[in-house]
Design a protein around this motif. Structure first.
Motif, PDB file in Angstrom:
ATOM      1  N   MET A   1      30.533   7.612 -63.084  1.00 26.63           N
ATOM      2  CA  MET A   1      29.875   7.337 -64.365  1.00 26.63           C
ATOM      3  C   MET A   1      30.768   6.439 -65.221  1.00 26.63           C
ATOM      4  SD  MET A   1      28.268  10.103 -67.080  1.00 26.63           S
ATOM      5  CE  MET A   1      29.562  11.259 -66.635  1.00 26.63           C
ATOM      6  N   GLN A   3      32.059   4.949 -68.595  1.00 25.14           N
ATOM      7  CA  GLN A   3      32.039   5.357 -70.000  1.00 25.14           C
ATOM      8  C   GLN A   3      33.048   4.573 -70.819  1.00 25.14           C
ATOM      9  OE1 GLN A   3      32.648   9.603 -69.294  1.00 25.14           O
ATOM     10  NE2 GLN A   3      30.716  10.007 -70.351  1.00 25.14           N
ATOM     11  N   LYS A   4      32.730   4.388 -72.078  1.00 21.63           N
ATOM     12  CA  LYS A   4      33.603   3.643 -72.961  1.00 21.63           C
ATOM     13  C   LYS A   4      34.378   4.602 -73.859  1.00 21.63           C
ATOM     14  CE  LYS A   4      33.339  -0.140 -76.319  1.00 21.63           C
ATOM     15  NZ  LYS A   4      32.446  -0.991 -77.109  1.00 21.63           N
ATOM     16  N   CYS A   5      35.642   4.297 -74.087  1.00 21.38           N
ATOM     17  CA  CYS A   5      36.421   5.122 -75.009  1.00 21.38           C
ATOM     18  C   CYS A   5      37.347   4.250 -75.839  1.00 21.38           C
ATOM     19  CB  CYS A   5      37.243   6.167 -74.251  1.00 21.38           C
ATOM     20  SG  CYS A   5      38.542   5.465 -73.227  1.00 21.38           S
ATOM     21  N   GLU A  28      38.016  10.211 -77.851  1.00 24.95           N
ATOM     22  CA  GLU A  28      36.896  11.010 -77.345  1.00 24.95           C
ATOM     23  C   GLU A  28      37.311  12.174 -76.458  1.00 24.95           C
ATOM     24  OE1 GLU A  28      37.236   7.780 -77.182  1.00 24.95           O
ATOM     25  OE2 GLU A  28      35.515   6.811 -78.132  1.00 24.95           O
ATOM     26  N   ARG A  62      34.657   7.290 -64.533  1.00 28.99           N
ATOM     27  CA  ARG A  62      35.182   8.652 -64.471  1.00 28.99           C
ATOM     28  C   ARG A  62      34.566   9.453 -63.347  1.00 28.99           C
ATOM     29  NH1 ARG A  62      35.021  11.825 -69.814  1.00 28.99           N
ATOM     30  NH2 ARG A  62      37.007  12.692 -69.165  1.00 28.99           N
TER      31      ARG A  62
END
Ligand SMILES: [Zn+2]
Length: 250
Positions: A1, A3-5, A28, A62
């Motif tokens: 998956m 994902q942005k952080c 996050e 991730r």
């Protein structure tokens, strides 16, 4: 998956010929480790985003194990820190302390904000000794340590002349001083600043100017307290201490 952080690079480790494992403290998710493939190659799109102290947005793949960094966007690379040997030493200690005080994937937006503000103020030219001491005082709770700074740690009186007792874990008043023959004698300015650093909101930091004697006392008390209770032995702190001695010879 994917994902942005939003995060700050707090550690990098070379992995193989061309890769790096990058530890990021994120807003996050707290601390995470990610593989940055090819980041050691100078022309890689991940090379600048994976430098120590870089603050930016990261796109991370991730999974159950180590995630991988797909791409990133730098907000600031903290150039004033990275171009200065002394500031780099201070900031290296701040990020190592962060790394050692935190577990992976335990989000703490308050701590993220504190780390960001500390490095950002340092990058903007605020006194690194003051910032380091504030950060150290604020990390105590994260380490499960709660020094007594609002009263005498022995009798509970809030007025009097205070010294610092490592053994009693905080301030000790002139009436109780006999309880700890090894107490540190400190000036009222140091008493005030230890309190202020522990309780203050860093976003409200003005331009504090601290005398050399007060700085020396703050450093002595905080270092001794850490040595006694934190269980940490950080190589960046050792380096800072030896650099400090060297600087006083110049
Ligand atoms: Zn007392």
């Amino acid at each position: 998956m994917l994902q942005k952080c939003e995060g700050i690079v707090i550690r990098t480790t070379d992995y193989g010929e061309t890769n790096k494992i990058v530890t990021i403290y994120t807003r996050e998710w707290g601390k995470i480790g990610v593989m940055a493939r090819g980041a050691k190659k100078p022309n890689s799109r991940l090379s600048s985003i994976s430098q120590l102290f870089t603050y930016g947005y990261f796109l991370v793949q991730r999974g159950t194990g180590l995630g991988s960094m797909q791409q990133g966007e730098i907000i600031t690379s903290m150039r004033s820190i990275t171009e200065d040997l002394f500031l780099t030493a201070y900031a290296s200690y701040i990020v190592e302390l962060t790394d050692k005080c935190t577990e992976e994937k335990k989000p703490n937006p308050f701590h993220f904000e504190l780390l960001y503000q500390t490095l950002n103020y340092m990058n903007e030219g605020f006194d690194p000794d003051v910032l380091m001491n504030i950060y150290e005082m604020k990390m105590l709770n994260v380490l499960g340590l709660y020094p007594t700074l609002n009263q005498c740690s022995v009798c509970g009186n809030t007025d009097g002349h205070f010294s610092f007792s490592i053994r009693e874990g905080g301030f000790i008043c002139h009436r109780c001083i006999g309880k700890d023959p090894y107490h540190f004698k400190i000036t009222p300015a140091t008493v005030k600043l230890l309190r202020l650093f522990y309780y203050m909101d860093l976003s409200r930091l003005g331009n504090i100017s601290v005398k050399d004697q007060t700085k020396a006392e703050l450093k002595q008390v905080i270092s001794a307290y850490y040595d006694e209770y934190s269980g940490l032995h950080l190589k960046t702190k050792k380096f800072l201490d030896s650099m400090d001695k060297f600087r006083h010879m110049l």
